[in-house]
Design a protein around this motif. Structure first.
Motif, PDB file in Angstrom:
ATOM      1  N   ILE A 183       0.834  -1.209   0.000  1.00 45.19           N
ATOM      2  CA  ILE A 183       0.000   0.000   0.000  1.00 45.19           C
ATOM      3  C   ILE A 183       0.869   1.259   0.000  1.00 45.19           C
ATOM      4  N   GLN A 184       1.938   1.262   0.804  1.00 43.66           N
ATOM      5  CA  GLN A 184       2.828   2.430   0.850  1.00 43.66           C
ATOM      6  C   GLN A 184       3.539   2.647  -0.477  1.00 43.66           C
ATOM      7  N   SER A 185       3.941   1.582  -1.139  1.00 41.78           N
ATOM      8  CA  SER A 185       4.623   1.710  -2.426  1.00 41.78           C
ATOM      9  C   SER A 185       3.690   2.273  -3.496  1.00 41.78           C
ATOM     10  N   ILE A 186       2.446   1.829  -3.487  1.00 44.96           N
ATOM     11  CA  ILE A 186       1.474   2.372  -4.442  1.00 44.96           C
ATOM     12  C   ILE A 186       1.249   3.862  -4.186  1.00 44.96           C
ATOM     13  N   GLU A 187       1.186   4.268  -2.922  1.00 43.30           N
ATOM     14  CA  GLU A 187       1.028   5.685  -2.590  1.00 43.30           C
ATOM     15  C   GLU A 187       2.217   6.506  -3.091  1.00 43.30           C
ATOM     16  N   ALA A 188       3.434   5.936  -3.007  1.00 41.12           N
ATOM     17  CA  ALA A 188       4.625   6.652  -3.479  1.00 41.12           C
ATOM     18  C   ALA A 188       4.572   6.885  -4.983  1.00 41.12           C
ATOM     19  N   ILE A 189       4.068   5.887  -5.722  1.00 38.25           N
ATOM     20  CA  ILE A 189       3.950   6.044  -7.178  1.00 38.25           C
ATOM     21  C   ILE A 189       2.912   7.116  -7.510  1.00 38.25           C
ATOM     22  N   VAL A 190       1.789   7.088  -6.806  1.00 32.96           N
ATOM     23  CA  VAL A 190       0.717   8.045  -7.074  1.00 32.96           C
ATOM     24  C   VAL A 190       1.160   9.472  -6.754  1.00 32.96           C
ATOM     25  N   ASN A 192       4.266  10.524  -6.623  1.00 37.19           N
ATOM     26  CA  ASN A 192       5.539  10.821  -7.291  1.00 37.19           C
ATOM     27  C   ASN A 192       6.654  11.174  -6.295  1.00 37.19           C
ATOM     28  N   SER A 193       6.641  10.541  -5.129  1.00 39.95           N
ATOM     29  CA  SER A 193       7.667  10.793  -4.101  1.00 39.95           C
ATOM     30  C   SER A 193       8.692   9.664  -4.097  1.00 39.95           C
ATOM     31  N   VAL A 194       9.422   9.523  -5.224  1.00 37.57           N
ATOM     32  CA  VAL A 194      10.392   8.442  -5.389  1.00 37.57           C
ATOM     33  C   VAL A 194      11.733   9.023  -5.778  1.00 37.57           C
ATOM     34  N   ASP A 195      12.771   8.729  -4.990  1.00 40.03           N
ATOM     35  CA  ASP A 195      14.120   9.213  -5.321  1.00 40.03           C
ATOM     36  C   ASP A 195      15.160   8.273  -4.706  1.00 40.03           C
ATOM     37  N   PRO A 196      15.351   7.054  -5.263  1.00 42.35           N
ATOM     38  CA  PRO A 196      16.287   6.088  -4.678  1.00 42.35           C
ATOM     39  C   PRO A 196      17.749   6.451  -4.944  1.00 42.35           C
ATOM     40  N   ASP A 197      18.631   5.945  -4.063  1.00 43.15           N
ATOM     41  CA  ASP A 197      20.075   6.166  -4.204  1.00 43.15           C
ATOM     42  C   ASP A 197      20.792   4.847  -3.885  1.00 43.15           C
TER      43      ASP A 197
END
Length: 374
Positions: A183-190, A192-197
Protein backbone atom coordinates in the motif's frame (compact mmCIF):
# COMPACT_ATOMS: atom_id res chain seq x y z
CA UNK A 1 -3.95 -64.71 8.85
CA UNK A 2 -5.11 -61.78 6.71
CA UNK A 3 -7.40 -63.93 4.60
CA UNK A 4 -9.04 -65.43 7.69
CA UNK A 5 -10.11 -62.17 9.25
CA UNK A 6 -13.40 -60.49 8.53
CA UNK A 7 -12.75 -56.79 8.05
CA UNK A 8 -15.70 -54.53 8.95
CA UNK A 9 -14.04 -51.15 8.73
CA UNK A 10 -15.94 -47.92 9.12
CA UNK A 11 -13.91 -45.88 6.71
CA UNK A 12 -14.32 -43.55 3.80
CA UNK A 13 -14.30 -45.37 0.49
CA UNK A 14 -10.97 -43.74 -0.31
CA UNK A 15 -9.27 -45.09 2.80
CA UNK A 16 -6.99 -48.05 2.14
CA UNK A 17 -7.39 -51.65 3.10
CA UNK A 18 -4.42 -53.91 3.46
CA UNK A 19 -2.81 -53.97 0.05
CA UNK A 20 -0.58 -56.78 -1.09
CA UNK A 21 2.15 -56.13 -3.59
CA UNK A 22 0.80 -56.71 -7.09
CA UNK A 23 2.64 -59.05 -9.41
CA UNK A 24 5.34 -57.19 -11.30
CA UNK A 25 6.48 -60.07 -13.46
CA UNK A 26 4.78 -61.96 -16.27
CA UNK A 27 2.02 -59.36 -16.41
CA UNK A 28 1.02 -58.01 -19.79
CA UNK A 29 0.25 -54.36 -19.10
CA UNK A 30 -0.50 -53.56 -22.71
CA UNK A 31 -4.17 -54.46 -22.26
CA UNK A 32 -4.31 -51.97 -19.39
CA UNK A 33 -2.49 -49.16 -21.11
CA UNK A 34 -3.43 -49.51 -24.76
CA UNK A 35 -6.74 -49.63 -26.50
CA UNK A 36 -8.85 -47.29 -28.54
CA UNK A 37 -7.41 -44.19 -26.91
CA UNK A 38 -5.14 -41.35 -28.02
CA UNK A 39 -1.40 -40.98 -27.45
CA UNK A 40 -1.82 -38.59 -24.53
CA UNK A 41 -4.23 -40.96 -22.77
CA UNK A 42 -1.84 -43.89 -23.28
CA UNK A 43 0.99 -41.84 -21.84
CA UNK A 44 -1.14 -40.87 -18.84
CA UNK A 45 -2.09 -44.50 -18.23
CA UNK A 46 1.52 -45.67 -18.43
CA UNK A 47 2.56 -42.99 -15.98
CA UNK A 48 -0.27 -43.90 -13.60
CA UNK A 49 0.53 -47.62 -13.81
CA UNK A 50 4.20 -46.98 -13.14
CA UNK A 51 3.34 -44.75 -10.17
CA UNK A 52 1.00 -47.46 -8.81
CA UNK A 53 3.75 -50.09 -8.80
CA UNK A 54 6.23 -47.67 -7.26
CA UNK A 55 3.76 -46.86 -4.47
CA UNK A 56 3.18 -50.55 -3.81
CA UNK A 57 6.90 -51.29 -3.74
CA UNK A 58 7.45 -48.50 -1.23
CA UNK A 59 4.52 -49.70 0.88
CA UNK A 60 5.91 -53.25 0.99
CA UNK A 61 9.29 -51.90 2.08
CA UNK A 62 7.56 -49.98 4.88
CA UNK A 63 5.70 -53.16 5.87
CA UNK A 64 9.00 -55.02 6.15
CA UNK A 65 10.56 -52.18 8.13
CA UNK A 66 7.63 -52.09 10.58
CA UNK A 67 7.66 -55.88 11.01
CA UNK A 68 11.36 -55.86 11.85
CA UNK A 69 11.38 -52.71 13.97
CA UNK A 70 8.28 -53.55 16.05
CA UNK A 71 9.34 -57.08 16.97
CA UNK A 72 9.12 -57.77 20.69
CA UNK A 73 12.76 -57.30 21.67
CA UNK A 74 13.12 -54.23 19.45
CA UNK A 75 10.06 -52.35 20.71
CA UNK A 76 11.62 -50.75 23.80
CA UNK A 77 14.71 -49.84 21.83
CA UNK A 78 12.58 -48.17 19.16
CA UNK A 79 10.69 -46.16 21.78
CA UNK A 80 13.94 -45.00 23.39
CA UNK A 81 15.34 -44.03 20.01
CA UNK A 82 12.16 -42.06 19.18
CA UNK A 83 12.36 -40.18 22.48
CA UNK A 84 16.05 -39.41 21.97
CA UNK A 85 15.39 -38.31 18.38
CA UNK A 86 12.60 -36.00 19.54
CA UNK A 87 14.83 -34.38 22.16
CA UNK A 88 17.64 -33.96 19.63
CA UNK A 89 15.20 -32.46 17.12
CA UNK A 90 13.97 -29.88 19.64
CA UNK A 91 17.53 -29.02 20.66
CA UNK A 92 18.52 -28.36 17.03
CA UNK A 93 15.34 -26.32 16.53
CA UNK A 94 16.36 -24.08 19.43
CA UNK A 95 19.88 -23.68 18.06
CA UNK A 96 18.63 -22.78 14.57
CA UNK A 97 16.10 -20.34 16.04
CA UNK A 98 18.89 -18.70 18.06
CA UNK A 99 21.15 -18.40 15.00
CA UNK A 100 18.32 -17.01 12.89
CA UNK A 101 17.42 -14.51 15.59
CA UNK A 102 21.03 -13.30 15.93
CA UNK A 103 21.40 -12.92 12.16
CA UNK A 104 18.05 -11.13 11.86
CA UNK A 105 19.03 -8.66 14.59
CA UNK A 106 22.24 -7.86 12.73
CA UNK A 107 20.46 -7.50 9.38
CA UNK A 108 17.70 -5.44 10.99
CA UNK A 109 20.16 -2.68 11.87
CA UNK A 110 22.05 -3.16 8.59
CA UNK A 111 18.89 -2.79 6.49
CA UNK A 112 17.78 0.19 8.60
CA UNK A 113 21.11 1.88 7.85
CA UNK A 114 20.79 1.02 4.14
CA UNK A 115 17.22 2.36 4.06
CA UNK A 116 18.29 5.69 5.55
CA UNK A 117 21.20 5.97 3.11
CA UNK A 118 19.29 5.04 -0.04
CA UNK A 119 15.75 6.26 0.55
CA UNK A 120 14.67 3.30 -1.60
CA UNK A 121 11.24 1.77 -1.13
CA UNK A 122 12.62 -1.58 -2.24
CA UNK A 123 15.30 -1.40 0.47
CA UNK A 124 12.72 -0.26 3.02
CA UNK A 125 10.68 -3.37 2.13
CA UNK A 126 13.78 -5.44 2.94
CA UNK A 127 14.05 -3.63 6.29
CA UNK A 128 10.40 -4.35 7.12
CA UNK A 129 10.97 -7.98 6.17
CA UNK A 130 13.95 -8.10 8.58
CA UNK A 131 11.82 -6.59 11.35
CA UNK A 132 9.16 -9.24 10.79
CA UNK A 133 11.88 -11.90 10.67
CA UNK A 134 12.99 -10.86 14.14
CA UNK A 135 9.41 -11.19 15.35
CA UNK A 136 9.01 -14.64 13.78
CA UNK A 137 12.32 -15.81 15.28
CA UNK A 138 11.14 -14.75 18.74
CA UNK A 139 7.85 -16.62 18.27
CA UNK A 140 9.52 -19.85 17.05
CA UNK A 141 12.17 -19.71 19.80
CA UNK A 142 9.52 -19.07 22.46
CA UNK A 143 7.48 -22.03 21.19
CA UNK A 144 10.53 -24.32 21.30
CA UNK A 145 11.33 -23.15 24.84
CA UNK A 146 7.72 -23.67 25.97
CA UNK A 147 7.66 -27.21 24.53
CA UNK A 148 10.86 -28.09 26.38
CA UNK A 149 9.72 -26.56 29.68
CA UNK A 150 6.19 -27.96 29.75
CA UNK A 151 4.46 -28.45 33.09
CA UNK A 152 3.30 -32.04 32.63
CA UNK A 153 0.70 -31.61 35.40
CA UNK A 154 -0.99 -28.76 33.51
CA UNK A 155 -0.33 -30.28 30.06
CA UNK A 156 -0.27 -34.07 30.57
CA UNK A 157 0.26 -34.81 26.87
CA UNK A 158 2.84 -32.07 26.33
CA UNK A 159 2.67 -28.96 24.15
CA UNK A 160 4.11 -30.22 20.86
CA UNK A 161 1.31 -28.57 18.87
CA UNK A 162 2.66 -25.16 19.83
CA UNK A 163 5.15 -25.63 17.00
CA UNK A 164 2.38 -25.56 14.38
CA UNK A 165 0.61 -22.68 16.14
CA UNK A 166 3.85 -20.68 16.01
CA UNK A 167 4.20 -21.40 12.30
CA UNK A 168 0.67 -20.10 11.57
CA UNK A 169 1.12 -16.98 13.73
CA UNK A 170 4.41 -16.12 11.99
CA UNK A 171 2.86 -16.60 8.57
CA UNK A 172 -0.08 -14.28 9.29
CA UNK A 173 2.12 -11.54 10.77
CA UNK A 174 4.54 -11.63 7.83
CA UNK A 175 1.73 -11.60 5.27
CA UNK A 176 -0.05 -8.60 6.82
CA UNK A 177 3.19 -6.59 7.16
CA UNK A 178 4.00 -7.04 3.48
CA UNK A 179 0.49 -6.02 2.43
CA UNK A 180 0.99 -2.74 4.32
CA UNK A 181 4.25 -2.15 2.44
CA UNK A 182 2.48 -2.74 -0.89
CA UNK A 183 0.00 0.00 0.00
CA UNK A 184 2.83 2.43 0.85
CA UNK A 185 4.62 1.71 -2.43
CA UNK A 186 1.47 2.37 -4.44
CA UNK A 187 1.03 5.69 -2.59
CA UNK A 188 4.62 6.65 -3.48
CA UNK A 189 3.95 6.04 -7.18
CA UNK A 190 0.72 8.05 -7.07
CA UNK A 191 2.30 11.01 -5.23
CA UNK A 192 5.54 10.82 -7.29
CA UNK A 193 7.67 10.79 -4.10
CA UNK A 194 10.39 8.44 -5.39
CA UNK A 195 14.12 9.21 -5.32
CA UNK A 196 16.29 6.09 -4.68
CA UNK A 197 20.08 6.17 -4.20
CA UNK A 198 21.90 2.84 -4.74
CA UNK A 199 25.22 3.68 -3.05
CA UNK A 200 28.06 1.27 -2.27
CA UNK A 201 27.27 0.69 1.46
CA UNK A 202 23.67 -0.20 0.54
CA UNK A 203 24.81 -2.70 -2.08
CA UNK A 204 27.36 -4.26 0.30
CA UNK A 205 24.77 -4.70 3.09
CA UNK A 206 22.20 -6.33 0.80
CA UNK A 207 24.71 -8.70 -0.87
CA UNK A 208 26.39 -9.72 2.41
CA UNK A 209 23.06 -10.36 4.12
CA UNK A 210 21.82 -12.51 1.23
CA UNK A 211 24.93 -14.71 1.30
CA UNK A 212 24.60 -15.36 5.03
CA UNK A 213 20.91 -16.17 4.57
CA UNK A 214 21.71 -18.73 1.85
CA UNK A 215 23.95 -20.71 4.23
CA UNK A 216 21.40 -20.68 7.06
CA UNK A 217 18.55 -21.62 4.68
CA UNK A 218 20.41 -24.75 3.54
CA UNK A 219 20.97 -25.87 7.15
CA UNK A 220 17.30 -25.28 8.09
CA UNK A 221 15.98 -27.22 5.08
CA UNK A 222 18.31 -30.13 5.87
CA UNK A 223 16.92 -30.38 9.42
CA UNK A 224 13.37 -30.76 8.06
CA UNK A 225 11.09 -30.08 11.07
CA UNK A 226 8.06 -27.74 10.76
CA UNK A 227 9.83 -25.07 12.82
CA UNK A 228 13.06 -25.28 10.85
CA UNK A 229 11.16 -25.32 7.53
CA UNK A 230 9.44 -22.12 8.62
CA UNK A 231 12.84 -20.59 9.35
CA UNK A 232 14.10 -21.83 5.97
CA UNK A 233 11.11 -20.25 4.24
CA UNK A 234 11.97 -17.08 6.11
CA UNK A 235 15.56 -17.18 4.81
CA UNK A 236 14.43 -17.93 1.26
CA UNK A 237 12.08 -14.96 1.25
CA UNK A 238 14.83 -12.74 2.64
CA UNK A 239 17.19 -13.79 -0.14
CA UNK A 240 14.62 -12.99 -2.82
CA UNK A 241 13.76 -9.74 -1.03
CA UNK A 242 17.40 -8.69 -0.90
CA UNK A 243 18.06 -9.46 -4.57
CA UNK A 244 14.93 -7.71 -5.85
CA UNK A 245 15.52 -4.75 -3.50
CA UNK A 246 19.05 -4.40 -4.86
CA UNK A 247 17.86 -4.54 -8.46
CA UNK A 248 14.97 -2.14 -7.81
CA UNK A 249 17.17 0.42 -6.06
CA UNK A 250 19.90 0.21 -8.72
CA UNK A 251 17.55 0.46 -11.72
CA UNK A 252 15.57 3.20 -9.98
CA UNK A 253 18.72 5.21 -9.30
CA UNK A 254 20.34 4.95 -12.72
CA UNK A 255 17.53 4.29 -15.23
CA UNK A 256 13.87 4.53 -14.17
CA UNK A 257 12.90 5.76 -10.72
CA UNK A 258 9.57 3.90 -10.65
CA UNK A 259 11.44 0.60 -10.81
CA UNK A 260 12.14 1.08 -7.09
CA UNK A 261 8.53 1.08 -5.74
CA UNK A 262 7.51 -1.47 -8.37
CA UNK A 263 10.32 -3.73 -7.08
CA UNK A 264 9.02 -3.24 -3.54
CA UNK A 265 5.50 -4.20 -4.66
CA UNK A 266 6.78 -7.34 -6.39
CA UNK A 267 8.85 -8.35 -3.34
CA UNK A 268 6.02 -7.81 -0.88
CA UNK A 269 3.44 -9.54 -3.08
CA UNK A 270 5.63 -12.63 -3.39
CA UNK A 271 6.43 -12.71 0.34
CA UNK A 272 2.81 -12.17 1.40
CA UNK A 273 1.49 -14.93 -0.89
CA UNK A 274 4.26 -17.26 0.25
CA UNK A 275 3.48 -16.76 3.95
CA UNK A 276 -0.30 -16.99 3.56
CA UNK A 277 0.16 -20.19 1.55
CA UNK A 278 2.38 -21.55 4.33
CA UNK A 279 -0.30 -20.77 6.94
CA UNK A 280 -3.09 -22.40 4.93
CA UNK A 281 -1.01 -25.55 4.35
CA UNK A 282 -0.52 -26.04 8.12
CA UNK A 283 -4.06 -25.31 9.29
CA UNK A 284 -5.44 -28.78 8.30
CA UNK A 285 -2.89 -30.43 10.60
CA UNK A 286 -4.38 -28.84 13.71
CA UNK A 287 -8.06 -29.34 12.86
CA UNK A 288 -8.18 -33.11 12.31
CA UNK A 289 -6.96 -33.79 8.77
CA UNK A 290 -6.98 -37.49 7.87
CA UNK A 291 -3.57 -39.13 7.59
CA UNK A 292 -2.20 -40.33 4.26
CA UNK A 293 -3.43 -43.67 2.90
CA UNK A 294 0.06 -45.14 3.17
CA UNK A 295 0.22 -44.43 6.91
CA UNK A 296 -3.24 -45.92 7.48
CA UNK A 297 -2.25 -49.06 5.57
CA UNK A 298 0.82 -49.52 7.77
CA UNK A 299 -1.32 -49.33 10.90
CA UNK A 300 -3.87 -51.77 9.48
CA UNK A 301 -1.13 -54.24 8.62
CA UNK A 302 0.24 -54.13 12.17
CA UNK A 303 -3.22 -54.53 13.71
CA UNK A 304 -4.28 -57.43 11.48
CA UNK A 305 -1.10 -59.43 12.07
CA UNK A 306 -0.72 -58.56 15.74
CA UNK A 307 -2.53 -61.49 17.36
CA UNK A 308 -4.65 -64.40 16.11
CA UNK A 309 -7.20 -63.76 18.87
CA UNK A 310 -8.29 -60.54 17.14
CA UNK A 311 -11.31 -61.59 15.09
CA UNK A 312 -11.72 -58.40 13.05
CA UNK A 313 -11.16 -54.67 13.01
CA UNK A 314 -14.41 -52.78 13.40
CA UNK A 315 -13.35 -49.14 13.12
CA UNK A 316 -10.23 -47.07 12.44
CA UNK A 317 -9.49 -43.36 12.32
CA UNK A 318 -6.03 -41.87 11.81
CA UNK A 319 -5.97 -38.07 11.84
CA UNK A 320 -3.76 -35.10 12.65
CA UNK A 321 -4.24 -32.54 15.38
CA UNK A 322 -0.55 -31.69 15.20
CA UNK A 323 2.50 -32.73 13.23
CA UNK A 324 1.98 -36.38 14.20
CA UNK A 325 -1.23 -38.41 14.04
CA UNK A 326 -3.71 -39.78 16.54
CA UNK A 327 -5.03 -43.31 16.01
CA UNK A 328 -8.44 -44.62 17.11
CA UNK A 329 -8.81 -48.34 16.54
CA UNK A 330 -11.63 -50.72 17.55
CA UNK A 331 -10.70 -54.41 17.60
CA UNK A 332 -13.15 -57.29 18.04
CA UNK A 333 -12.20 -60.29 20.19
CA UNK A 334 -14.02 -63.35 21.48
CA UNK A 335 -16.41 -62.38 24.28
CA UNK A 336 -15.37 -65.45 26.29
CA UNK A 337 -11.73 -64.38 26.59
CA UNK A 338 -10.67 -63.18 30.02
CA UNK A 339 -10.26 -59.49 30.73
CA UNK A 340 -6.53 -60.03 31.33
CA UNK A 341 -5.97 -61.54 27.88
CA UNK A 342 -8.02 -58.88 26.10
CA UNK A 343 -6.21 -56.12 27.98
CA UNK A 344 -2.76 -57.53 27.26
CA UNK A 345 -3.44 -57.97 23.54
CA UNK A 346 -4.80 -54.43 23.22
CA UNK A 347 -2.00 -52.93 25.32
CA UNK A 348 0.72 -54.58 23.24
CA UNK A 349 -0.97 -53.41 20.04
CA UNK A 350 -1.14 -49.88 21.40
CA UNK A 351 2.57 -49.91 22.21
CA UNK A 352 3.41 -51.15 18.73
CA UNK A 353 1.39 -48.45 16.99
CA UNK A 354 2.73 -45.69 19.23
CA UNK A 355 6.28 -46.76 18.40
CA UNK A 356 5.70 -45.61 14.79
CA UNK A 357 7.45 -42.30 14.23
CA UNK A 358 4.38 -40.60 12.71
CA UNK A 359 2.03 -41.55 15.59
CA UNK A 360 1.61 -39.32 18.62
CA UNK A 361 -0.98 -41.40 20.49
CA UNK A 362 -3.03 -44.54 19.87
CA UNK A 363 -6.36 -45.44 21.49
CA UNK A 364 -7.41 -49.11 21.28
CA UNK A 365 -10.99 -50.07 22.07
CA UNK A 366 -11.89 -53.75 22.51
CA UNK A 367 -15.36 -54.97 21.56
CA UNK A 368 -16.97 -58.43 21.39
CA UNK A 369 -18.86 -58.03 18.10
CA UNK A 370 -18.70 -56.02 14.91
CA UNK A 371 -21.44 -53.44 14.35
CA UNK A 372 -24.19 -55.05 12.37
CA UNK A 373 -23.46 -58.56 13.66
CA UNK A 374 -26.07 -60.39 15.69
Amino acid sequence: MIMQLQMHLKMDEKQPLIIKKPPTKNVDTRMIVEGKVGCLEKRRRRKGLRQFYEDQDRLMQLYEHDEEALHGENLEKIKEECDAREKRRLRIDRILASLTFSLNIGLLFGNLFASLLSGSYAVISAFIDSAMDTTSSIIVYTAAWAIKNTNMFAYPRGRQRLELVAVIICSVIMGVANIMMIIQSIEAIVTNSVDPDANLPTVAILVGGSLLKVLLMIVCYMHGTPGSKTLALDQRNDIITGIVALLGATIGDYYWKYADPIGAILVCTFVALSWFSNAFSHIPFIVGKRADKELISRILRIAVEHDSRINCLDHIMVYHIGERALVELHVVMDEHLSLKISHDVASELQQKIQALDFVERAFIHVDYSCDGDD
